[in-house]
Each structure stands twice: as structure tokens, then as C-alpha cells.
Design an enzyme around this catalytic site. Structure first.
Site, PDB file in Angstrom:
ATOM      1  N   HIS A   1      -0.820   1.525  -4.249  1.00  0.00           N
ATOM      2  CA  HIS A   1      -0.672   0.511  -5.179  1.00  0.00           C
ATOM      3  C   HIS A   1      -0.371  -0.870  -4.550  1.00  0.00           C
ATOM      4  O   HIS A   1      -0.683  -1.918  -5.143  1.00  0.00           O
ATOM      5  CB  HIS A   1       0.221   0.972  -6.265  1.00  0.00           C
ATOM      6  CG  HIS A   1       1.757   0.815  -5.845  1.00  0.00           C
ATOM      7  ND1 HIS A   1       2.691   1.838  -5.661  1.00  0.00           N
ATOM      8  CD2 HIS A   1       2.850  -0.057  -5.723  1.00  0.00           C
ATOM      9  CE1 HIS A   1       3.801   1.460  -5.203  1.00  0.00           C
ATOM     10  NE2 HIS A   1       4.045   0.111  -5.215  1.00  0.00           N
TER      11      HIS A   1
ATOM     12  N   ASP B   1      -0.468   8.294  -4.034  1.00  0.00           N
ATOM     13  CA  ASP B   1      -0.205   6.976  -3.947  1.00  0.00           C
ATOM     14  C   ASP B   1       0.240   6.516  -2.467  1.00  0.00           C
ATOM     15  O   ASP B   1       1.150   5.792  -2.032  1.00  0.00           O
ATOM     16  CB  ASP B   1       1.283   6.469  -4.579  1.00  0.00           C
ATOM     17  CG  ASP B   1       1.199   4.903  -4.938  1.00  0.00           C
ATOM     18  OD1 ASP B   1       0.274   4.270  -4.962  1.00  0.00           O
ATOM     19  OD2 ASP B   1       2.516   4.525  -5.157  1.00  0.00           O
TER      20      ASP B   1
ATOM     21  N   SER C   1       8.256  -0.924  -1.976  1.00  0.00           N
ATOM     22  CA  SER C   1       6.944   0.185  -2.094  1.00  0.00           C
ATOM     23  C   SER C   1       6.393   0.232  -0.472  1.00  0.00           C
ATOM     24  O   SER C   1       5.851  -0.572  -0.205  1.00  0.00           O
ATOM     25  CB  SER C   1       6.091  -0.444  -3.075  1.00  0.00           C
ATOM     26  OG  SER C   1       6.578  -0.147  -4.308  1.00  0.00           O
TER      27      SER C   1
END
Length: 519
Positions: free
Chosen positions: A156, A186, A263
């Protein structure tokens, strides 16, 4: 009357003096007593004696030496534990990078002088610029997993981008190539053209214990090289954040502070080993609220290897449908507990059927590791490829049993899946990247793809003198606008026929031609 008033005031003054004197003497005695007790306590502490001190509420018992400055066991233990955090941060920090993923789009600014000078296409002071530099920007983190430039991050973070900038711990900046991605976990794999990089070592996420200390390393809010600490709060957590049909969610939950920009960063143990990729937070505000989640390294590592070798993830299928055990299922099957996963359907011809699994079986272990829920079960199986053989322990009618299962792909074969594109990549021994508008502008071209990697045994290395960085503009005199064009043309060339690649190198004026025969 006056005499009575004076006498009364005199008596009051004398009484006050006597009372104050008495209070002072009593206070001095109490202070002396307290000092004596403190001295006695210190003496007892120094002699490692157990000394109960009654506070008037709850007795507090000291056993051994109290916390003091200097050489003592408590101070040594604190220093040792603190040094574990420090050493882990020193190991992990240089391996974590900042990632800026951009979506560069064609500009539409109009040159106000074009009509006057007869050149509407000219780039006058930034007008009619070929791209917009700020058309979509995502910032995140990544982790260097090999010394030759491979970097793992979250899908993402780079989703939808066409240019990815990586800034290392030492402030060097590189443009990264996307090797492959897997929305189901992911995870995305990048590569930069660099060598001798500090690479993180993998730990074992199976061995993580709830309550164990971990560090989260990343770039929250673009604050480079930020380290936070917390404990493992839970394992095998499913938070329904990944929407892919074959999504694998068995996150490590921690209370280490993780925010936007973290992230793709590293979750490490106190040995500085990678145990997870920080991925998500549970929050009503968009910022850290006490819960963060990481993809276990044991699944991330497999995805990384697949993306390196195949360019996509080799997904293994069992040919069974499973669900978590409910109280009704436990009652119906007379189970002692609800640990494990319930088999509710077995597909004919699938890996599960061939291994002998049946409806109403309860799977309790995969390769000796206990599974208590469907997310854990999927995570364990997700580490393997078609053709791998795994051990399944299961419960049937109160009896434990064991079987071996040969995993299959979606086509119900045990061969790893492949594509014509991958076969061509392997034959040519090359990886390519599409040019950004900025690169096209710099090179003075409107099309082309860039060679980003060459293997030793590929055709382009053995049959030509091509180098990394070559820009392929044409194949057999046909323009190449993207990677898909390149492979579509190459696929049509019969074995034995010739292929001519026409292109340029950056910073070189003359075009280059490379020729080879298809095999």
C-alpha cells in the site's frame, strides 16, 4: 479591669511558649527516632538483610540490596536490559530506509508565448512541462533485506506509483525498481542499484512470545530513523484490513508506537533481527492509539523469495474450506477445547482429499506448529509453494491422526505456476523498468524501457555486450512504449530468428544496436 486583661494575656503567652517548647522537644525526639530507623535500615540493606518496615498500612519487605547508584545488582540488570534496546536499535537503524512513492502525470499547462513564437510545444519557463512532480505522493518505510539492493516494504506504500525514491540511513538517494508485489499479504519488493548495503538478519516470528519486547523502526511523519519500543500483545491477529480473496492476515500485534510513515518499516527483537514488517494501526483518529500490527517475517520472507525468483507469489492451495471452531461445533463433535480449525468442505482432486482429510476433521498442527485459528493456519500454509509437502496433524472422532500433504496450485498440479512473460525474463536474463516522464524528458525521447538487471546466464548477457542502464527504444524496428509492448513483440519471434534491439545509454549521444537469435 485593666489588670485582669494584662494578667490573662500574660498567662496565654506563657502557655503558648510552654506548648511550643514541648512540641519542639517531641518533634526532635521523633526525628531522632526516624533517623535511627533510617540508619538501621541502611545498615541492614548494606548487609543484604531482609528488613520489614511498617508504614502503618501494608508491610514492605526488602530482600537484598535496594536500588542505589554505583555497583549493585539492580543497576547492573537495568543497564544490561537497556543495552539490549540500544544494541538492537544500532543494528536495525542502518537497514531501514525512507520511501517516497510518486505518481507522475503528464502536464497540461499552456505556453502563453506559443502562439506568438509559433512553437506551442516548447517548454518555456516550466510551461507545458511534460509531468507534474507532485501528482500523488506516499511516504513510508522499507527494510534492506540483501546487500545487493533488495528492499521490502508494504504494497500500500507504493500502490499506483510510477516513480519510487529511496533514501538510505546515510542520506544517499536512489530511484528504485519495483520487482513485484503481493496485495494478499501487503508486501512489495524493490531494488536499488547499490552494493555493500547493510542488510537486516531474519529472526523467527514463530518463536516470538506474547509479552516479549520488540522495537519498531521507521520514518513516521517523515521523522527519519525513529525507534519505539513495546511488547508483543498478541499473535495471529486478523483485523480484516486486506480485501484480496486469498488474503493472509495473521498479524503480530504490539503496543509499540507506530504512525503514518511507519508502514513497511522493521519490527525487530532485542537481537536486532527482523520479526515483522509494520503494516497497520487500529485507531479512531488516524494516529497511534495503542495497537499496531506487523506481517510476520516467516510469511514476508517467503513472499520476498517468490518475488525475487518468479516476480509474483507462488500460492499453494489445499483444496479445503476451513473455519474457526464455534461452541456449537465443539458440542456437536464433543471436543475438549476449541483450538484448531474445522474442515467444512474437501474438494475432489485437491491436496486435502489426496491426503485423506474429510469433513468434520479438526486440524491442530502444521509441520509440528500448533494452530488455534484460521488466520494462523493460513499463515502457516502460506509459507509454502505448490509441490512442497507439509505434515498435518488432525483430530477425527476423538482420535489424533497425522498425514502428509503435497500442496497444489490453482490448476491442481504440484508444479510452481509460471507465465510466458516469466519464461521470457528467464531466457533473456533481464529485468526492465518503464521510463518516467522525467526520464523521457531528460533523454529527449517519448518512449522506451530501461534495463535494470542482467543475469549471468541470460541471452542478453551471453549473446551481447549489453549493460544495465540501456534504454530499449525499438525491437525489430517497432517502437517500445512499455514493458508489455516489449514482451508482445519478443513472443512472436520464432526460435532461431534474429532480434534487433535499438536504443541508447543515458549520457551517450550515439545509439546502440544489439542483435541475438531466439532460442
Amino acid at each position: 479591669m485593666l489588670k485582669k486583661i494584662i494578667f490573662t494575656l500574660f498567662i496565654s503567652a506563657v502557655s503558648a511558649v510552654v506548648a511550643v517548647n514541648f512540641y519542639i522537644k517531641a518533634s526532635l525526639k521523633e526525628t531522632e527516632a526516624r533517623l535511627w530507623r533510617m540508619q538501621q535500615a541502611v545498615s541492614d540493606y548494606n548487609n543484604n538483610a531482609a528488613y520489614p518496615y511498617n508504614t502503618g498500612q501494608i508491610p514492605v519487605v526488602f530482600t537484598g540490596s535496594p536500588a542505589r547508584y554505583g555497583n549493585n545488582s539492580w543497576d547492573d540488570d537495568f543497564t544490561k536490559s537497556n543495552s539490549g534496546f540500544i544494541e538492537a536499535a544500532k543494528i536495525a537503524n542502518p537497514t531501514v530506509v525512507n520511501i517516497a512513492a510518486m505518481r507522475l502525470e503528464s502536464g497540461s499547462n499552456t505556453n502563453p508565448f506559443g502562439e506568438l513564437f509559433g512553437d506551442k510545444g516548447a517548454d518555456w519557463f516550466g510551461y507545458n512541462a511534460p509531468y507534474k512532480a507532485d501528482a500523488g505522493l506516499s511516504n513510508g518505510s522499507g527494510v534492506i533485506v540483501s546487500t545487493d539492493g533488495y528492499i521490502v516494504t508494504n504494497y500500500h506504500v507504493i500502490e499506483g506509483s510510477n516513480q519510487i525514491q529511496v533514501t538510505l540511513y546515510d542520506k544517499r538517494t536512489f530511484t528504485a525498481t519495483l520487482i513485484g508485489s503481493d496485495p494478499s499479504t501487503d508486501i512489495a519488493l524493490l531494488r536499488i542499484n547499490a552494493s555493500a548495503l547493510p542488510a537486516i538478519q531474519y529472526g523467527n516470528s514463530d518463536e516470538l512470545e506474547v509479552g516479549e519486547w520488540v522495537l519498531a523502526v521507521g520514518n513516521p511523519f517523515n521523522l527519519a530513523s525513529t525507534v519505539t519500543a513495546g511488547i508483543v500483545s498478541a499473535k495471529g491477529r486478523n483485523i480484516n484490513i486486506l480485501k484480496e480473496e486469498s488474503a493472509i492476515e495473521a498479524f503480530i500485534q504490539t503496543d509499540a508506537a507506530v504512525n503514518q510513515g511507519n508502514s513497511g518499516g522493521a519490527l525487530v527483537n532485542l537481537r536486532g533481527e527482523l520479526v515483522g514488517i509494520n503494516t497497520a494501526i487500529a485507531t479512531p483518529s488516524g494516529s497511534y492509539a495503542g495497537y499496531s500490527f506487523a506481517v510476520p517475517v516467516n510469511i514476508a520472507g517467503k513472499v520476498i523469495d517468490d518475488l525475487k525468483i518468479y516476480g509474483f507469489v507462488q500460492r499453494a492451495y489445499l483444496g479445503i474450506n476451513t473455519r474457526d471452531i464455534t461452541p456449537d461445533i465443539a458440542t456437536q463433535l464433543k471436543l475438549k477445547d476449541m483450538n484448531g480449525v474445522y474442515v467444512e468442505f474437501v474438494a475432489e482432486g485437491g491436496a486435502g482429499a489426496e491426503a485423506g482429510l474429510k469433513k468434520d476433521d479438526i486440524i491442530t498442527e502444521v509441520n509440528g506448529y500448533k494452530v488455534i485459528s484460521v488466520p494462523e493456519f493460513k499463515e502457516k500454509v502460506g509459507r509454502f509453494r505448490p509441490g512442497d509437502v507439509i505434515g498435518i496433524t488432525y483430530l477425527r472422532k476423538g482420535q489424533m491422526a497425522y498425514t502428509k500433504m503435497a500442496l497444489k496450485n490453482a490448476a491442481k498440479t504440484t508444479k510452481p505456476a509460471g507465465t510466458p512473460k516469466q519464461d521470457l525474463e528467464k531466457l533473456l536474463g533481464a529485468q526492465f523498468q518503464e521510463l518516467t516522464p522525467a526520464e523521457m524528458n531528460s533523454l529527449g525521447t517519448r518512449n522506451g524501457i530501461k534495463v535494470t538487471h542482467l543475469t549471468e546466464n541470460g541471452l542478453l548477457r551471453t549473446a551481447t555486450s549489453m549493460k544495465v542502464g540501456f534504454i530499449v527504444l525499438k525491437v525489430n524496428n517497432e517502437n517500445i512504449d512499455n514493458i508489455e509492448d516489449f514482451y508482445n513483440i519478443i513472443q512472436k519471434v520464432p526460435k532461431g530468428d534474429g532480434v534487433m534491439l535499438d536504443g541508447i545509454y543515458p549520457n551517450e549521444k550515439h545509439k546502440k544496436l544489439y542483435a541475438f537469435s531466439m532460442k
